[in-house]
Design an enzyme around this catalytic site. Structure first.
Site, PDB file in Angstrom:
ATOM      1  N   GLU A 125       0.834  -1.207   0.000  1.00  0.00           N
ATOM      2  CA  GLU A 125       0.000   0.000   0.000  1.00  0.00           C
ATOM      3  C   GLU A 125       0.869   1.258   0.000  1.00  0.00           C
ATOM      4  O   GLU A 125       0.518   2.272  -0.624  1.00  0.00           O
ATOM      5  CB  GLU A 125      -0.945   0.001   1.201  1.00  0.00           C
ATOM      6  N   TRP A 178       1.776   1.843  -3.475  1.00  0.00           N
ATOM      7  CA  TRP A 178       0.686   2.488  -4.209  1.00  0.00           C
ATOM      8  C   TRP A 178       0.707   3.996  -3.953  1.00  0.00           C
ATOM      9  O   TRP A 178       0.497   4.809  -4.866  1.00  0.00           O
ATOM     10  CB  TRP A 178      -0.668   1.916  -3.797  1.00  0.00           C
ATOM     11  N   TRP A 204     -20.890  13.220 -18.497  1.00  0.00           N
ATOM     12  CA  TRP A 204     -21.351  13.099 -17.117  1.00  0.00           C
ATOM     13  C   TRP A 204     -22.691  13.803 -16.949  1.00  0.00           C
ATOM     14  O   TRP A 204     -22.968  14.821 -17.593  1.00  0.00           O
ATOM     15  CB  TRP A 204     -20.335  13.713 -16.167  1.00  0.00           C
ATOM     16  N   ASN A 233     -11.025   2.819   3.600  1.00  0.00           N
ATOM     17  CA  ASN A 233     -10.648   2.722   2.188  1.00  0.00           C
ATOM     18  C   ASN A 233     -11.665   1.940   1.365  1.00  0.00           C
ATOM     19  O   ASN A 233     -11.986   2.315   0.233  1.00  0.00           O
ATOM     20  CB  ASN A 233      -9.264   2.082   2.043  1.00  0.00           C
ATOM     21  N   TRP A 265     -16.343  12.638 -11.729  1.00  0.00           N
ATOM     22  CA  TRP A 265     -15.513  12.227 -10.600  1.00  0.00           C
ATOM     23  C   TRP A 265     -14.810  13.401  -9.937  1.00  0.00           C
ATOM     24  O   TRP A 265     -14.490  13.366  -8.739  1.00  0.00           O
ATOM     25  CB  TRP A 265     -14.465  11.202 -11.045  1.00  0.00           C
ATOM     26  N   TRP A 298      -9.644   8.707  -6.998  1.00  0.00           N
ATOM     27  CA  TRP A 298     -10.883   9.006  -7.720  1.00  0.00           C
ATOM     28  C   TRP A 298     -10.796   8.608  -9.185  1.00  0.00           C
ATOM     29  O   TRP A 298     -11.763   8.064  -9.747  1.00  0.00           O
ATOM     30  CB  TRP A 298     -11.230  10.492  -7.562  1.00  0.00           C
TER      31      TRP A 298
END
Length: 466
Positions: free
Chosen positions: A270, A273, A301, A336, A354, A377
């Site tokens: 993680e 990431w 959108w 998360n 988003w 996102w």
């Protein structure tokens, strides 16, 4: 050598602080924090209340730690691009030392300050510290930035330095006698028009070390499985400490690596990431403005203010989505797994841009980090680098049943459902009519199956033309 150590909001600690260590080894040290109106003007601070509360806690902790070491934090209001060159000239400093930021606006600020200091003959040196490795230094065999996480993670892990994190200085020299400035106290939240939220984590180096110790002694052992459980305290809760640098990412990496055990590998992954998101933003600064995948440019959108407000306020009729919305506003944090479900729901079920969700989260999160928030996102919307496929759409009911099986997470944040039997907790619209009337909980604003098909059809048509 007279050095200004410019603390800048992402390095609010005295341990593993390269600029501070180098300055202390070289002579006179002037610790500085600038109250830049970009963040500290009350009208700006009120737009990010949870981050500012944590930051002010951390500043007071830093102030106390520097005093304990024999120095003093000078807090000076004003625009950084004006204040830093002016004070460097006034104090006749040889150099200004600080940690690098990856965000484009931070890089532009540093460019302007470097030019101003250079005209005065003052050195401006930026140290690495926000990431494990310098942004832009992990490259493919062809010399480009990785576009997929797994090979990036392998390359990054193979290059990590073996040197341990730096210890805090044993002592610091007192401020030079000729150093004066129009300093101000570290503001209280009320000074910025903020109301203290007692549910937020406390900021500061000591609080961060305590959280790290608690994680090592508890959740780390089962992190691989428990991190996805919304109803369990299975995560580290160190994200705000990493955001504000009350702990360095090297400190956390080393502590988890040394602790070992079955949970260490998943947790270190993680952190990689996190590393990936920062290197991405360094390589492509425009990610804060547009999708990584050009094919998503101009995506149709939906604009529906009522739907967005229902999502933001926790009134969608989907319990996990609503629990995430309410946890965000109450605690400045969202688990998360719940973040992913909520983000997917906004972008795909409601087909809202988003970037609306990104901005909403950045406003309320205590751990709101530009690189990570943006990457998360875009990943959820399917338009980011190495994102989940655009055609994968989280089912909020199935996610709740799997990762909040007894409904503890939902019941904490959606108390209207406290009396709802477990069989209906994640789909209360299926409960008997009489029970639904007592629950005072809204019906779903969209049907999962219909919303899924709508997004898939829209995305397929748009991407076919891109």
């Amino acid at each position: 050598m007279r050095s200004i150590v410019w603390f800048r909001g992402k390095d609010l600690r005295v341990a593993d602080h390269g600029p501070l260590a180098e300055a202390a080894a070289g002579g006179e040290v002037i610790p500085l924090f600038v109250l830049d109106p970009y963040f500290f003007a009350p009208e700006r601070a009120r737009k990010l209340p949870h981050r500012m509360q944590f930051l002010l806690d951390a500043l007071r902790s830093l102030e106390a730690n520097l005093a304990h070491l024999g120095s003093r934090l000078l807090v000076v209001p004003g625009r950084s691009v004006d204040v830093v060159p002016r004070l460097a000239r006034q104090w006749q400093s040889d150099q200004v030392l600080a940690h690098r930021w990856v965000e484009p606006f931070g890089r532009e600020r540093d460019r302007r300050i470097a030019e101003a200091l250079g005209r005065e003959g003052t050195t401006f040196r930026l140290f690495e510290g926000e990431t494990l490795l310098p942004p832009g230094s992990v490259r493919t065999g062809q010399g480009g930035m990785f576009r997929v996480f797994t090979p990036f993670g392998r390359a990054c892990a193979a290059r990590l330095p073996a040197d341990p994190p730096l210890a805090a200085p044993r002592a610091l020299p007192p401020l030079p006698g000729d150093v004066t400035a129009d300093t101000v106290p570290v503001p209280d939240p009320a000074d910025l028009g903020l109301e203290v939220n007692p549910q937020l984590q406390a900021g500061g180096e000591r609080a961060g070390r305590a959280r790290l110790a608690a994680f090592l002694d508890g959740p780390l052992a089962c992190y691989g499985g428990d991190r996805d459980r919304m109803d369990l305290p299975g995560t580290s809760r160190l994200s705000a400490d990493l955001k504000f640098g009350t702990l360095s990412v090297r400190q956390v990496w080393q502590a988890v690596h040394d602790q070992g055990g079955p949970g260490a590998g998943p947790y270190l992954n993680e952190l990689l990431w996190r590393e990936f998101s920062h290197h991405l933003l360094w390589e492509w600064p425009a990610l804060l403005e547009r999708p990584f995948r050009p094919a998503f440019g101009g995506f149709p959108w939906r604009e529906d203010a009522a739907d967005f407000e229902a999502w933001a306020e926790g009134r969608t009729g989907y319990p996990v989505v609503d629990a995430a919305a309410r946890q965000l506003r109450a605690e400045g944090f969202v688990h998360n797994r719940a973040r992913m479900v909520a983000a997917s729901f906004l972008a795909k079920h409601l087909m809202q841009d988003w970037r609306l969700g990104e901005a909403h989260y950045l406003r309320w999160l205590t751990d709101g980090d530009w690189a990570q928030n943006n990457a998360g996102w875009q990943w959820s919307a399917g338009c980011g680098c190495d994102a989940q496929p655009w055609f994968r759409i989280f089912n909020p009911v199935a996610q709740g049943q799997r990762f909040d099986p007894d409904g503890a997470y939902v019941k904490r944040w959606v108390p209207e459902l406290a009396e709802c039997p477990a069989a209906f907790l994640h789909e209360p619209w299926k409960a008997p009519r009489a029970l639904r009337a007592r629950l005072d909980y809204p019906e779903p604003i969209v049907d999962h199956a219909l919303a899924r098909e709508r997004f898939l059809a829209t995305a397929k048509a748009h991407l076919a033309q891109a």
